[in-house]
Write an enzyme that holds these catalytic residues in place. Structure first.
Site, short mmCIF file in Angstrom:
data_model
loop_
_atom_site.label_atom_id
_atom_site.label_comp_id
_atom_site.label_asym_id
_atom_site.label_seq_id
_atom_site.Cartn_x
_atom_site.Cartn_y
_atom_site.Cartn_z
N LYS A 129 -1.97 -1.52 -4.13
CA LYS A 129 -2.83 -0.35 -4.13
C LYS A 129 -2.00 0.91 -4.18
CE LYS A 129 -5.76 1.83 -0.71
NZ LYS A 129 -6.35 1.70 0.59
N LYS A 189 0.85 -1.18 0.00
CA LYS A 189 0.00 0.00 0.00
C LYS A 189 0.89 1.23 0.00
CE LYS A 189 -3.63 2.34 2.47
NZ LYS A 189 -4.66 2.25 3.49
#
Ligand code: PBG
Length: 316
Positions: free
Chosen positions: A242, A189
Site C-alpha cells: 500500500k 505500508k
C-alpha cells in the site's frame, strides 16, 4: 504476435492478465448515527454510512459481483486510548453483526487500527513525549482484532505497522477461540502522501507529527520484502502492499520473493486523482480505472482493494 495485435484475432485468448469482480475488495466507511449518508468531499462517490445504509450499500456491492468488503469505522467519540476500537458495542462491531445477519455470504474484513479512534489520531498508544509506545499498542491492537473476530469478522487486517503486531494478534486470536480467523497484514505500508483523502474521510489525521515513525520510507523495497517475511513468520495469511500504483515494483518483488497471497491497496489519493481528472474532462474514467486495476494485477497482486471496486465490477 504483431499480426495478432493488428487484427485483434485471439486477443482474449492470449491476454496475460485477468481482471474480474472476484479480484476486487470494496472498502466501506461506517459511521455512528441513524440514516447518515455523508459525502466525503475529497473522494467523490464515497460516503460515510450509518449501519442501515451500510447494509444497503453492501447489498449493491454484492449485486455488482463483489463478495468482499473492507470495513473502516468512524466512532461517535474518540479518546486517548482509542477504546472505541475494541468496544463490543463499537461502531465496527455493530456493523459486522448487521452485515453478516443481512448477508452471511458477504466476506467482511476489518481494518484493525486505532487511528480512527484515538483523539490524537496516531495508530497506537502515545507517550507523553509524543512518541508511540510499540508494546502497549500491541495489547490494544490485539484486543481490537479479537473484538472484531468475536463480532463475526471473516478476517482482520492490521494496518498500524507496529513491530510484532501479527504475532501478538495471532496468539490472542488463537487463545480466545479464533484460531481459524485469517490475518491479512499490511506488511508493506509506506508513509505516503496518497492517504490524504482517507484521513479526511475517516477523520484520522494525526493531531501532531506524522506516521513516518512507523510507516515505511518510499525509497525502500528490500525493507518491504523483509517486513513481509517477518509477518509471514509471525502468522500472516495474506499480505498487503500500500499504496498500489506508485509501488508496483514492490508488489512485484514481494510476490516473487514470498509467493504469498497478496493484495494491493489502491488508496484514496490514487482514487481521487482519477476522479478529479475525470470530472474535469481530462481523463476517460472507465478506461483509466480499468487500466490501473489491470496493471496492479499484472504486477502480481491477487486482489485489489479499491474505492473503484463497485464501478469497475459493473463495467466488467
Ligand atoms: C490506517 C489506515 C490508513 C489507510 C488505511 N488504513 C491511513 C493512514 O495510514 O493514514 C489509508 C487508506 C487510503 O488512503 O485509502 N488505519
Amino acid at each position: 504476435m504483431r499480426r495478432l495485435r493488428r487484427t485483434g484475432v485471439l486477443r482474449g485468448l492470449v491476454r496475460e492478465t485477468e481482471l474480474t469482480a472476484a479480484h476486487l475488495i470494496q472498502p466501506l466507511f461506517v459511521t455512528a448515527g441513524a440514516d447518515v449518508r455523508e459525502d466525503v468531499g475529497s473522494m467523490p462517490g464515497v460516503r460515510r454510512l450509518s449501519i442501515a445504509a451500510l447494509v444497503e450499500e453492501a447489498a449493491a456491492v454484492r449485486a455488482a459481483g463483489i463478495d468482499t468488503v473492507l470495513l473502516f469505522g468512524i466512532p461517535a467519540a474518540k479518546d486517548e486510548m482509542g477504546s472505541g476500537a475494541f468496544d463490543e458495542e463499537g461502531i465496527v462491531q455493530m456493523a459486522i453483526r448487521a452485515l453478516k445477519e443481512a448477508d452471511p455470504g458477504l466476506t467482511v474484513i476489518t481494518d484493525t487500527c486505532l487511528c480512527e479512534y484515538t483523539s490524537h489520531g496516531h495508530c497506537g498508544w502515545l507517550r507523553d513525549d509524543g512518541t508511540v509506545d510499540n508494546d502497549l499498542s500491541l495489547e490494544l491492537l490485539a484486543k481490537t482484532a479479537l473484538s472484531q473476530a468475536a463480532a463475526g469478522a471473516d478476517a482482520v487486517a492490521p494496518s498500524d505497522m507496529m513491530d510484532g503486531r501479527i504475532g501478538a494478534i495471532r496468539s490472542q486470536l488463537d487463545d480466545e477461540g479464533h484460531a481459524e480467523t485469517p490475518i491479512i497484514s499490511y506488511s508493506a505500508k509506506y508513509a505516503s502522501a496518497f492517504y490524504g483523502p482517507f484521513r479526511d474521510a475517516a477523520g484520522s489525521t494525526p493531531r501532531d507529527g506524522d506516521r513516518r515513525g512507523y510507516q515505511m520510507d518510499p525509497a525502500n523495497v528490500l525493507e518491504a520484502i523483509r517486513e513481509s517475511r517477518i509477518d509471514l513468520d509471525e502468522g500472516a495469511d495474506m499480505l498487503i502492499v500500500k499504496p498500489a500504483l506508485p509501488f508496483l515494483d514492490v508488489v512485484h518483488r514481494v510476490k516473487e520473493a514470498t509467493g504469498a497471497p497478496l493484495a494491493a491497496y489502491h488508496v484514496s489519493g490514487e482514487y481521487s486523482m482519477i476522479k478529479a481528472a475525470a470530472r474535469a474532462g481530462w481523463l476517460d474514467e472507465r478506461a483509466a480505472v480499468l487500466e490501473a486495476l489491470t496493471s496492479i494485477r499484472r504486477a502480481g497482486a491477487d486482489a485489489i482493494i479499491t474505492y473503484h471496486a463497485r464501478d469497475a465490477a459493473e463495467w466488467l
